[in-house]
Design a protein around this motif. Structure first.
Motif, PDB file in Angstrom:
ATOM      1  N   LYS A 196      -3.261  -5.118  -0.988  1.00 43.24           N
ATOM      2  CA  LYS A 196      -3.161  -3.654  -0.874  1.00 43.24           C
ATOM      3  C   LYS A 196      -1.831  -3.189  -1.452  1.00 43.24           C
ATOM      4  O   LYS A 196      -0.912  -3.982  -1.613  1.00 43.24           O
ATOM      5  N   ILE A 197      -1.774  -1.908  -1.709  1.00 42.95           N
ATOM      6  CA  ILE A 197      -0.507  -1.305  -2.119  1.00 42.95           C
ATOM      7  C   ILE A 197      -0.153  -0.243  -1.082  1.00 42.95           C
ATOM      8  O   ILE A 197      -0.969   0.635  -0.781  1.00 42.95           O
ATOM      9  N   LEU A 205       1.695  -5.190  -1.912  1.00 40.72           N
ATOM     10  CA  LEU A 205       2.929  -4.613  -2.444  1.00 40.72           C
ATOM     11  C   LEU A 205       3.377  -3.480  -1.532  1.00 40.72           C
ATOM     12  O   LEU A 205       2.565  -2.628  -1.162  1.00 40.72           O
ATOM     13  N   VAL A 206       4.636  -3.492  -1.161  1.00 39.94           N
ATOM     14  CA  VAL A 206       5.204  -2.345  -0.442  1.00 39.94           C
ATOM     15  C   VAL A 206       6.099  -1.625  -1.433  1.00 39.94           C
ATOM     16  O   VAL A 206       7.082  -2.203  -1.911  1.00 39.94           O
ATOM     17  N   LEU A 207       5.714  -0.423  -1.762  1.00 40.91           N
ATOM     18  CA  LEU A 207       6.454   0.318  -2.792  1.00 40.91           C
ATOM     19  C   LEU A 207       7.683   0.998  -2.205  1.00 40.91           C
ATOM     20  O   LEU A 207       7.826   1.124  -0.983  1.00 40.91           O
ATOM     21  N   THR A 208       8.524   1.456  -3.108  1.00 43.35           N
ATOM     22  CA  THR A 208       9.697   2.223  -2.688  1.00 43.35           C
ATOM     23  C   THR A 208       9.337   3.705  -2.537  1.00 43.35           C
ATOM     24  O   THR A 208      10.111   4.476  -1.983  1.00 43.35           O
ATOM     25  N   ILE A 209       8.167   4.058  -3.012  1.00 44.17           N
ATOM     26  CA  ILE A 209       7.714   5.458  -2.987  1.00 44.17           C
ATOM     27  C   ILE A 209       7.566   5.936  -1.542  1.00 44.17           C
ATOM     28  O   ILE A 209       7.043   5.214  -0.689  1.00 44.17           O
ATOM     29  N   LYS A 210       8.049   7.149  -1.282  1.00 41.06           N
ATOM     30  CA  LYS A 210       7.821   7.767   0.024  1.00 41.06           C
ATOM     31  C   LYS A 210       6.809   8.883  -0.194  1.00 41.06           C
ATOM     32  O   LYS A 210       7.076   9.835  -0.934  1.00 41.06           O
TER      33      LYS A 210
END
Lengths: 565, 137
Positions: free
Chosen positions: A62-63, A217-222
């Motif tokens: 997942k992302i 993936l853990v994104l930096t996007i908030k």
């Protein structure tokens, strides 16, 4: 009975007897062949008919956004297929099936009348929809379970996340493509005995090599900041009539991209009919001439080289002739300006004077150190390095002057955001990244460790921040002010270069504003670029208000307390 | 030629004491033994068949459980997707707007002692504050 008849009868009996014996011998021979001589061959054939080797698809990772919200997930969808040879009356079946699938009857009929024993009717539909078809019990209609990639936030970060190919879930664009190997996992294998109806034979052979799921993936996007940026950009495009735009929000201390937005955009859940041009993450793939926002680099270089201080006074001429080009200032200002004033009033002439004092090699060195003319190394496909010519290619006449004020060099929105992030981070450039950490199938987390390098001195960076604050408080960037916070930034307005025509547009400009907040200890850098605004067509009027909206939302979301009026 | 065997004499018993070895006549197997054997064989067959059926039945039950697990897992994924869709800011803003919610004209900042302030820990502190506020009745 006559002796002759008896002989004939005996002869017939003998013939039949002989034939029977021959038959028995043949059967016996065949029996020996089947059961003894070629027993293994037939046993293998039977076994191969029952044994099936199946590939077990690995769950695609997942992302998530930085707070654990799903941005891309895989669900089980149902695919409806037909065996046309089993359908005696395709027209009737198509008439019954089409409304259940909300499809055109002729399209369904096309599928049902193809040659062969397999034809897709509808791919990757929702379970509820498939249930309706199941209940209809139509002849020759069957179902398959297929994994389907879904993007719950729709078009919110479409160009960043990208998408996969429907057939096999292989990443084609964006992070789905960049991290294909990480997300895909390793398929498993199942060896199983099945009966002619496809049912598993109990206690038959059964070997399973489980699939290894892909990493998440853990994104930096908030998500909230991404949403606020997307909304602000959409409103700005509506207000200015721009053809498009990009916004990048970055945490200068960590290089984490908090938001990356482009407009117009697309929904990765439904790409049908979407122009492939929309798939590009233009903040990373498209370069433009930055104009006045580049003055930050020129002035930083001058301060760093000791040529000037923020208070050094310069007499600014009305114009400068270089080769066949006349440079002027677009804003009214006093004839004498300090370096801070040059920045605040976005004086082209003052910046050119400082650039020429630096010289081509030193200016090029600092431009390159800030990351221009090279890829930032962002974990994203298709990033352009922009264009920064080597000093040997700089002409004697206009090149230093043009480059000092952001012409003759092309950059991406991300590169410029990182230039300002370097100043915000006390002179240290941190490699931008979109993935915060990778979580494998066993839950082990691998955080991303970005590269860092010092570009300018702490003192230079702080001086630059003070100058950038002046731009907002008393210069060209007044519309960038944020209620409750002290902010700084720089406007930029450049004539748009038309690559096809190899000339500058007479009508269109690129308007930008790049800034940071709070100015003393910046937590966010926001870069706003508008492509060809028709109204408010300048960085100060078109892009600065967008910065204000996005910066305020970001500061609230990050829980940064106010530090100003 | 072999010499005839001497009659058996137990140790310590003098000749002519009158002892002799008598071998009991072989008893014929009775019909009960055959019946017992038959019943046992049939029972063994039935036991084998029963155990085979029991195993098959268990295998079918297992397959059914696996199917149900798979269906529940699929449902779980659907629900996860639904939660994610419900959390989409676009949907929340739309719902909030329908309910008449608007952004405030002015923002008031509440400073809580020990929380907030600049620096890299602000985000973590904000998370703490949200947890504190979320726990309020």
């Amino acid at each position: 009975m006559q002796p002759g008849s008896l002989r004939r009868l005996n002869a017939r009996l003998v013939t039949v007897g002989v034939l029977l014996v021959v038959c028995w011998i043949a059967i016996g021979y065949r029996l020996v062949v089947v059961q003894a001589l070629e027993a293994d061959v037939y046993a293998d054939q039977g076994r191969n008919q029952r044994l099936q080797r199946e590939t077990l698809a690995a769950d695609r990772g997942k992302i998530f956004d930085r707070d654990g919200r799903e941005l891309a997930v895989t669900i089980d969808s149902v695919t409806v297929y037909a065996n046309p040879r089993e359908i005696e009356d395709p027209t009737t079946v198509a008439r019954l099936l089409a409304p259940l699938l909300r499809m055109n009857m002729l399209d369904v009929l096309d599928a049902l009348t193809t040659d062969g024993t397999f034809a897709y009717v509808a791919r990757q539909i929702e379970s509820a929809e498939a249930d309706r078809v199941r209940e209809a019990r139509l002849p020759g209609i069957y179902f398959l379970t297929e994994p389907k990639r879904v993007y719950p936030m729709g078009d919110l970060a479409g160009q960043v996340i990208g998408f996969v190919r429907a057939d096999d879930n292989v990443g084609l664009e964006g992070l789905e493509f960049q991290y294909e190997e990480t997300l895909a996992g390793t398929p498993g294998e199942l060896l199983v005995e099945r009966d002619p109806y496809g049912r598993t034979i109990p206690q038959g052979e059964y070997e399973v090599v489980p699939a290894e799921p892909g990493s998440d993936l853990v994104l930096t996007i908030k998500t909230e900041i991404q949403f606020a940026a997307a909304e602000a950009l959409e409103r700005a495009i509506e207000r200015t009539g721009a053809a498009g735009g990009s916004i990048v929000v970055v945490d200068p201390a960590t290089g984490e991209i908090l938001a990356m937005v482009n407009a117009p955009t697309f929904d990765p859940n439904d790409r049908s009919g979407a122009d492939p041009v929309l798939f590009r993450n233009r903040a990373v793939t498209d370069a433009f001439e930055p104009g006045s926002t580049m003055k930050l680099v020129t002035i930083s270089a001058a301060l760093e080289a000791g040529i000037a201080t923020p208070d050094t006074l310069y007499e600014i001429p009305r114009q400068l002739e270089r080769g066949d080009t006349t440079f002027t200032d677009a804003t009214n200002h006093p004839s004498e300006l300090t370096v801070t004033g040059i920045v605040a009033h976005s004086s082209n002439l003052g910046t050119i004077m400082l650039g020429e004092e630096l010289g081509a090699r030193e200016l090029h060195r600092v431009l390159y150190a800030f990351g221009l003319g090279q890829s930032t190394g962002l974990d994203f496909p298709g990033e352009t390095a922009g264009l920064l010519r080597t000093p040997d290619d700089w002409c004697e006449t206009t090149c230093i002057a043009s480059t000092s004020i952001g012409y003759r060099v092309s950059v991406t929105t991300l590169q410029m955001a990182m230039v300002f992030a370097t100043v915000a981070n006390d002179g240290v450039w941190v490699q931008p990244h979109l993935v915060r950490e990778i979580v494998d199938g066993r839950g082990a987390r691998v955080p991303v460790d970005p590269l860092q390098r010092r570009v300018v001195d702490v003192g230079t960076a702080r001086s630059m921040r003070a100058m950038l604050e002046e731009v907002v408080s008393g210069g060209t960037g007044a519309f960038a002010a944020v209620d409750g916070y002290r902010v700084g930034g720089k406007t930029g307005t450049t004539e748009k270069y038309l690559y096809d025509e190899q000339a500058y547009s007479e009508d269109d400009v690129v308007a930008s504003f790049i800034g940071m907040a709070p100015i003393d200890d910046p937590r966010v850098v926001v870069a706003v670029v508008l492509d060809s605004p028709q109204r408010d067509a300048s960085g100060g009027k078109g892009a600065a208000p967008v910065f204000s909206e996005v910066a305020l939302a970001a500061l609230h979301q990050l829980g940064v307390p106010p530090d100003g009026e | 030629m072999t010499a005839p065997a001497a009659p058996y004499r137990a140790p310590g018993v003098s000749a002519g004491a009158g002892y002799r070895v008598a071998i009991a006549p072989r008893r014929r197997a009775g019909w009960r033994a055959w019946v017992l054997l038959g019943v046992t064989t049939v029972a063994a067959f039935f036991l084998m068949i029963w155990s085979r059926i029991a195993l098959d039945h268990t295998a079918f039950v297992l397959q059914e459980v696996e199917r149900e697990t798979s269906a529940e897992w699929s449902r779980h994924k659907d629900l996860e997707l639904e939660v994610a869709r419900l959390q989409a800011p676009e949907r929340i803003v739309e719902a909030a707007t329908e309910m008449g919610m608007v952004y405030p004209d002015t923002v008031r900042t509440v400073e809580v002692a020990g929380l907030g302030g600049g620096g890299s820990e602000t985000e973590e502190r904000w998370v703490d504050l949200k947890a504190v506020l979320g726990a309020q009745p």
